[in-house]
Design a protein around this motif. Structure first.
Motif, PDB file in Angstrom:
ATOM      1  N   TRP A 440       4.599 -43.481  43.547  1.00  0.00           N
ATOM      2  CA  TRP A 440       4.570 -43.183  42.097  1.00  0.00           C
ATOM      3  C   TRP A 440       5.271 -41.874  41.735  1.00  0.00           C
ATOM      4  O   TRP A 440       5.602 -41.649  40.583  1.00  0.00           O
ATOM      5  N   LYS A 441       5.500 -41.033  42.733  1.00  0.00           N
ATOM      6  CA  LYS A 441       6.124 -39.740  42.404  1.00  0.00           C
ATOM      7  C   LYS A 441       7.614 -39.898  42.134  1.00  0.00           C
ATOM      8  O   LYS A 441       8.155 -39.232  41.271  1.00  0.00           O
ATOM      9  N   SER A 442       8.284 -40.772  42.921  1.00  0.00           N
ATOM     10  CA  SER A 442       9.731 -40.878  42.719  1.00  0.00           C
ATOM     11  C   SER A 442      10.255 -42.305  42.734  1.00  0.00           C
ATOM     12  O   SER A 442      11.453 -42.515  42.584  1.00  0.00           O
ATOM     13  N   GLY A 443       9.349 -43.305  42.865  1.00  0.00           N
ATOM     14  CA  GLY A 443       9.799 -44.693  42.946  1.00  0.00           C
ATOM     15  C   GLY A 443      10.403 -45.193  41.637  1.00  0.00           C
ATOM     16  O   GLY A 443      10.215 -44.598  40.578  1.00  0.00           O
ATOM     17  N   THR A 444      11.130 -46.342  41.704  1.00  0.00           N
ATOM     18  CA  THR A 444      11.795 -46.842  40.499  1.00  0.00           C
ATOM     19  C   THR A 444      11.247 -48.191  40.044  1.00  0.00           C
ATOM     20  O   THR A 444      11.677 -48.734  39.027  1.00  0.00           O
ATOM     21  N   ARG A 445      10.274 -48.747  40.804  1.00  0.00           N
ATOM     22  CA  ARG A 445       9.686 -50.022  40.357  1.00  0.00           C
ATOM     23  C   ARG A 445       8.937 -49.780  39.034  1.00  0.00           C
ATOM     24  O   ARG A 445       8.413 -48.672  38.824  1.00  0.00           O
ATOM     25  N   PRO A 446       8.872 -50.789  38.167  1.00  0.00           N
ATOM     26  CA  PRO A 446       8.219 -50.593  36.862  1.00  0.00           C
ATOM     27  C   PRO A 446       6.787 -50.055  36.998  1.00  0.00           C
ATOM     28  O   PRO A 446       6.383 -49.160  36.259  1.00  0.00           O
ATOM     29  N   LYS A 447       6.044 -50.565  37.984  1.00  0.00           N
ATOM     30  CA  LYS A 447       4.662 -50.105  38.173  1.00  0.00           C
ATOM     31  C   LYS A 447       4.653 -48.605  38.532  1.00  0.00           C
ATOM     32  O   LYS A 447       3.859 -47.840  38.007  1.00  0.00           O
ATOM     33  N   GLU A 448       5.557 -48.270  39.418  1.00  0.00           N
ATOM     34  CA  GLU A 448       5.632 -46.865  39.848  1.00  0.00           C
ATOM     35  C   GLU A 448       5.956 -45.957  38.667  1.00  0.00           C
ATOM     36  O   GLU A 448       5.348 -44.891  38.497  1.00  0.00           O
ATOM     37  N   GLN A 449       6.904 -46.410  37.831  1.00  0.00           N
ATOM     38  CA  GLN A 449       7.276 -45.603  36.667  1.00  0.00           C
ATOM     39  C   GLN A 449       6.097 -45.458  35.710  1.00  0.00           C
ATOM     40  O   GLN A 449       5.844 -44.390  35.163  1.00  0.00           O
ATOM     41  N   ASN A 450       5.357 -46.548  35.540  1.00  0.00           N
ATOM     42  CA  ASN A 450       4.224 -46.497  34.618  1.00  0.00           C
ATOM     43  C   ASN A 450       3.101 -45.600  35.128  1.00  0.00           C
ATOM     44  O   ASN A 450       2.455 -44.909  34.344  1.00  0.00           O
ATOM     45  N   ILE A 451       2.890 -45.636  36.443  1.00  0.00           N
ATOM     46  CA  ILE A 451       1.863 -44.742  37.005  1.00  0.00           C
ATOM     47  C   ILE A 451       2.290 -43.299  36.761  1.00  0.00           C
ATOM     48  O   ILE A 451       1.498 -42.456  36.321  1.00  0.00           O
ATOM     49  N   ARG A 452       3.577 -43.040  37.028  1.00  0.00           N
ATOM     50  CA  ARG A 452       4.100 -41.678  36.857  1.00  0.00           C
ATOM     51  C   ARG A 452       3.912 -41.206  35.412  1.00  0.00           C
ATOM     52  O   ARG A 452       3.423 -40.109  35.158  1.00  0.00           O
ATOM     53  N   GLU A 453       4.247 -42.080  34.466  1.00  0.00           N
ATOM     54  CA  GLU A 453       4.114 -41.734  33.046  1.00  0.00           C
ATOM     55  C   GLU A 453       2.658 -41.451  32.703  1.00  0.00           C
ATOM     56  O   GLU A 453       2.333 -40.492  32.007  1.00  0.00           O
ATOM     57  N   CYS A 454       1.789 -42.329  33.222  1.00  0.00           N
ATOM     58  CA  CYS A 454       0.360 -42.172  32.942  1.00  0.00           C
ATOM     59  C   CYS A 454      -0.144 -40.827  33.456  1.00  0.00           C
ATOM     60  O   CYS A 454      -0.867 -40.112  32.765  1.00  0.00           O
ATOM     61  N   ILE A 455       0.270 -40.452  34.673  1.00  0.00           N
ATOM     62  CA  ILE A 455      -0.186 -39.184  35.261  1.00  0.00           C
ATOM     63  C   ILE A 455       0.336 -38.006  34.426  1.00  0.00           C
ATOM     64  O   ILE A 455      -0.368 -37.023  34.220  1.00  0.00           O
ATOM     65  N   GLU A 456       1.564 -38.154  33.916  1.00  0.00           N
ATOM     66  CA  GLU A 456       2.134 -37.088  33.057  1.00  0.00           C
ATOM     67  C   GLU A 456       1.257 -36.874  31.825  1.00  0.00           C
ATOM     68  O   GLU A 456       0.946 -35.743  31.455  1.00  0.00           O
ATOM     69  N   VAL A 457       0.872 -38.010  31.212  1.00  0.00           N
ATOM     70  CA  VAL A 457       0.027 -37.927  30.012  1.00  0.00           C
ATOM     71  C   VAL A 457      -1.312 -37.253  30.352  1.00  0.00           C
ATOM     72  O   VAL A 457      -1.767 -36.354  29.648  1.00  0.00           O
TER      73      VAL A 457
END
Ligand SMILES: Nc1nc2c(ncn2[C@@H]2O[C@H](COP(=O)(O)OP(=O)(O)OP(=O)(O)O)[C@@H](O)[C@H]2O)c(=O)[nH]1
Ligand SMILES: [Mg+2]
Length: 541
Positions: A440-457
């Motif tokens: 989730w820190k640097s992956g490009t799969r949609p799930k990974e991107q969404n986890i990353r966004e969620c953690i940012e929020v």
């Protein structure tokens, strides 16, 4: 042996060497080789002086302002700033002053006053709240530390008397006078050469001896302020009430257990892993104190699922204890979970996890808050569980703010660090997909991107209220992010957590032992009184 005899022996021993030196010098001067002999001598002396100067420079002596202990509260740290400032203010003070014994007693009193004032601002007498045994404990600990430091870094200090030190200082004076006489004599014989050599040596070693001495004395002076200041902080925060011996024991108990490197440990049989992975804390009567983790969060956030995941398959071997604030689980970290990868955790560390009942979406009620306080005041680390799919986190933020305010009103306690576990990440879009592991820190799969966004929020919502954030899925059979992310995050805040544990241990001790101590003292006093009365009556009888 009398002094005279000693003197005779020294003269007899030294005479042949002195004669050789004199004769050799005269010969060198006669043959004109003096200049050639003088160059290597000059180089040797220069190197020796230079090294002596470098090795006694302040940054080559051990630093005396070690990192403040992890358990210090903000108030302790503020007091430490004052101590450090004081130590710095003496950088340019004369050596004579630093050698004066009265200077140290005045300084100690002044420092004690300043630190005490940090704890009782505005008080008429800032020492009012202290007891004599505490003050003596402070002196004892600081003195022991300084003694160790001096014995270790000032060679021969155990044989040097103050008188000897004064003499050494005088000897430097004599040496200087001797050198001046030498220069004057040499100037008569060879004025030009001498003038050049004199200037060279002045430029190279001017005041070097003084500087070496000053550096060491200033170093000791700084050590005096730092060590004494450190224990003054312990004194004023009430941690010395337990006495010097118990103070040292309590600190030692809260040190991290020795590192257990999983790569050097013989691999146990698979079934043995699950046996050894978790042993109840009750079995480890000696050794480090347990780290207590409070798991907080709103209703159905996934707290219990996360606790189960942390306990692993060995939940059955864990001591389960219903307490007011929820359910407590006691076990010991072993450095490996059943079947899972080795945990980056100090093994042998007893852990207590408190699973609490959650608060509603309207935020914690007073009763919820009271329960959260009860869980947190005993905790060394808070794990706050919040759902990834539930974007409103105001109840969690409110809870943390109220907890912070509560801890701030108790300056002798420290709020445990908070690690956020963002649960239910499996339900983030695309919902149908669950294919861990996710980078989730640097992956490009949609799930990974969404986890990353969620953690940012989440990071934005909690800000500096929390120390770390880890995404997890706690659902049985689909777990992810716990051993890989959450546990390392928890472990990385263990030092701070252990610090909180130290404060609690001191608080518990100082409150508890007081009455027993008074009882014992009364008993001792009573015995003495009885003895006196007996003597009196005997004499009368
Ligand atoms: N999909 C998904 N479900 C989860 C996750 N964590 C927990 N659940 C489910 O959410 C429900 C509530 O989980 P619990 O662990 O009981 O939550 P809790 O916070 O302990 O709930 P209370 O103790 O009632 O406040 C259960 O049905 C779990 O299976 C997760 O990460 N993903
Ligand atoms: Mg629960």
């Amino acid at each position: 042996m009398t002094r005279l005899r000693l003197f005779v022996l020294i003269v007899l021993f030294a005479a042949p060497f002195a004669l050789l030196m004199g004769a050799g010098g005269y010969h060198l001067w006669e043959t004109g080789w003096m200049v050639w002999a003088w160059i290597p001598m000059f180089v040797c002396f220069s190197v020796a002086y230079f090294l002596a100067w470098r090795w006694t420079k302040r940054h080559n002596l051990p630093p005396t302002d070690a990192e403040p202990p992890g358990y210090w509260t903000d108030r302790d740290k503020a007091a430490w700033e004052k101590v450090a400032e004081k130590a710095k203010s003496f950088e340019k003070v004369t050596t004579e002053q630093l050698e004066n014994p009265k200077h140290y007693s005045d300084l100690a009193l002044d420092l004690a006053k300043q630190v005490a004032e940090a704890y009782n601002p505005g008080a008429e007498d800032p020492f009012e709240h202290l007891t004599l045994p505490e003050i003596l404990t402070c002196v004892e600990l600081a003195a022991a530390d300084l003694d160790e430091l001096v014995q270790k870094y000032v060679p021969g200090s155990h044989m040097l008397r103050i008188r000897d030190m004064k003499r050494a200082r005088k000897a430097v004076g004599w040496y200087k006078t001797g050198m001046n006489v030498y220069w004057a004599g040499a100037a008569v014989l060879d004025p030009v050469q001498t003038a050049i050599r004199y200037l060279a040596s002045r430029a190279a070693f001017g005041g070097l001896m003084d500087r070496i001495q000053d550096n060491i004395i200033l170093w000791f002076h700084t050590a005096f302020i730092h060590h004494f200041g450190r224990y003054l902080i312990e004194l004023n925060s009430g941690r010395l009430r337990v006495g010097a011996k118990r103070y040292r024991e309590l600190l030692a108990q809260h040190q991290a257990p020795p590192e257990d490197d999983p790569t050097t440990r013989p691999a146990p049989a698979p079934e043995a892993v699950s046996e050894a992975a978790l042993t109840t804390a009750a079995q480890t009567a000696v050794g480090p104190k347990a780290i207590t983790v409070a798991v907080l969060g709103s209703v159905k956030a996934g707290k219990s699922s996360l606790v189960n995941a942390l306990l692993g398959r060995n939940a059955a071997q864990v001591d389960r204890l219903p307490v007011n604030a929820g359910i407590r689980y006691d076990f010991t970290l072993s450095g490996g979970t059943a079947g899972g990868p080795p945990l980056p955790s100090p093994s042998g560390q007893p852990v207590s996890i408190l699973d609490t009942s959650g608060y509603g979406q309207d935020g914690p009620t007073d009763a919820d808050f009271a329960a959260a306080v009860e869980a947190s005041r005993d905790a060394d680390l808070i794990v706050l569980v919040t759902q990834a799919t539930n974007p409103g986190r105001q109840p969690d933020v409110d809870l943390l703010d109220r907890l912070r305010a509560w801890f701030a009103s108790k300056p002798h306690l420290k709020m445990p660090p908070v690690v956020v576990a963002v649960s239910h990440i499996d339900l983030l879009s695309p919902k149908a997909e669950w294919n861990p592991p996710y980078d989730w820190k640097s992956g490009t799969r949609p799930k990974e991107q969404n986890i990353r966004e969620c953690i940012e929020v989440v990071k934005e919502q909690f800000g500096e209220r929390v120390a770390d954030i880890a995404p997890v899925c706690g659902r049985e059979g689909e777990r992810f992010g716990i051993v890989e992310g959450l546990v390392p995050a928890m472990v990385s805040h263990l030092d701070s957590a252990r610090g909180t544990a130290v404060l609690k241990a001191f608080e518990a001790e100082t409150g508890a032992g007081q009455y027993e101590k008074i009882g014992a003292q009364v008993l001792e006093g009573g015995k003495a009184v009885l003895g006196i009365l007996r003597d009196v009556f005997k004499k009368r009888g």
